[in-house]
Design a protein around this motif. Structure first.
Motif, short mmCIF file in Angstrom:
data_model
loop_
_atom_site.label_atom_id
_atom_site.label_comp_id
_atom_site.label_asym_id
_atom_site.label_seq_id
_atom_site.Cartn_x
_atom_site.Cartn_y
_atom_site.Cartn_z
N GLY A 44 11.53 30.19 -10.11
CA GLY A 44 11.74 29.11 -9.16
C GLY A 44 10.74 29.20 -8.02
N HIS A 45 10.62 28.13 -7.26
CA HIS A 45 9.73 28.12 -6.10
C HIS A 45 10.19 27.02 -5.17
N TYR A 46 9.68 27.05 -3.94
CA TYR A 46 10.06 26.05 -2.94
C TYR A 46 11.59 26.06 -2.77
N LYS A 47 12.22 24.90 -2.94
CA LYS A 47 13.67 24.79 -2.77
C LYS A 47 14.41 25.08 -4.07
N GLY A 48 13.66 25.31 -5.15
CA GLY A 48 14.28 25.55 -6.44
C GLY A 48 13.81 24.55 -7.47
N VAL A 49 14.58 24.42 -8.55
CA VAL A 49 14.24 23.49 -9.63
C VAL A 49 15.28 22.39 -9.70
N ASP A 50 14.86 21.26 -10.25
CA ASP A 50 15.78 20.16 -10.50
C ASP A 50 17.00 20.68 -11.27
N GLN A 51 18.19 20.33 -10.82
CA GLN A 51 19.42 20.85 -11.41
C GLN A 51 19.51 20.56 -12.91
N ARG A 52 18.87 19.51 -13.37
CA ARG A 52 18.92 19.18 -14.79
C ARG A 52 18.23 20.23 -15.65
N VAL A 53 17.27 20.95 -15.07
CA VAL A 53 16.66 22.08 -15.77
C VAL A 53 17.72 23.14 -16.03
#
Length: 224
Positions: free
Chosen positions: A112-121
């Protein structure tokens, strides 16, 4: 074993695999580690892999499309036992988990990076989420390196003495006993006499007692 790592900052991950035990394991072909730059699967002319989050708020979010494209490409080439997302809210890594993962053949690690990944991932592509501790890093790359080290050192042939990993801290929910080396005495501090007598049964009994005592004192939660 093969480990594929997906990241937006691949340079962070180079050095851990260019030295020491991990390097030797790769050179001996006991493990394959492949680092994939997520920007190779980016959108548009600007190599975009992140965007603002819906609903507002600080921090960028890694988009689902580049991640999905990368994972699907890898899946076309082989089957994966686990697709792991390194996340601070995942299950905390421990020795039992490392032991289990070391038995697998192919795994993907998504950093992950920044605020994270799209929840759908996380909902559709990830099979397991792992954290290396209750704190937040700027990205999952260092966590991926820690996880790789914990797994790879357990593979047969990686350590010069394969019994070494079996006596590590946490293997039996106990901390490792104290260890000593030369000189036998230093500034009045002497090595315990039991370790010098050659009685291996007595040495093993002493080590087991010390492991239990240290665990009881320092990490009593492991004995619960």
């Amino acid at each position: 074993m093969r480990i594929d790592i997906i990241t937006v900052v691949p340079d962070i991950l180079k050095s851990p695999f260019e030295a020491s035990i991990l390097k030797r394991a790769i050179e001996k072909e006991l493990v394959e580690v492949h680092i994939h730059n997520l920007r190779d699967f980016s959108l548009g002319n600007y190599n975009q892999v992140d965007d603002y989050q819906f609903g507002g708020g600080a921090g960028m979010v890694l988009m689902i499309e580049p991640i999905d494209k990368c994972i699907q490409k890898l899946r076309l080439e082989r089957e994966y036992d686990e697709i792991i997302y390194l996340s601070p809210d995942g299950k905390t890594l421990n020795q039992k988990m490392a032991n289990s993962l070391s038995l697998l053949k192919n795994i993907i690690l998504l950093c992950g990076h920044y605020k994270g990944v799209d929840q759908r991932v996380r909902d559709t592509l990830i099979t397991r989420e792992i954290s290396i501790g209750d704190y937040v890093l700027s990205g999952g790359e260092l966590g991926a390196a820690v996880l790789c080290d914990a797994i790879i050192r357990l593979l047969p042939g990686v350590l010069n003495d394969e019994t070494s990993a079996l006596t590590d801290t946490f293997q039996d929910n106990l901390l490792a006993p104290p260890v000593y080396t030369r000189p036998r005495e230093y500034k009045g501090l002497a090595v315990p006499e039991v370790l010098l007598g050659g009685n291996f049964k007595a040495i093993e009994d002493w080590r087991e007692e010390q492991a239990f005592t240290r665990t009881q004192k320092l990490r009593p939660d492991l004995l619960e």
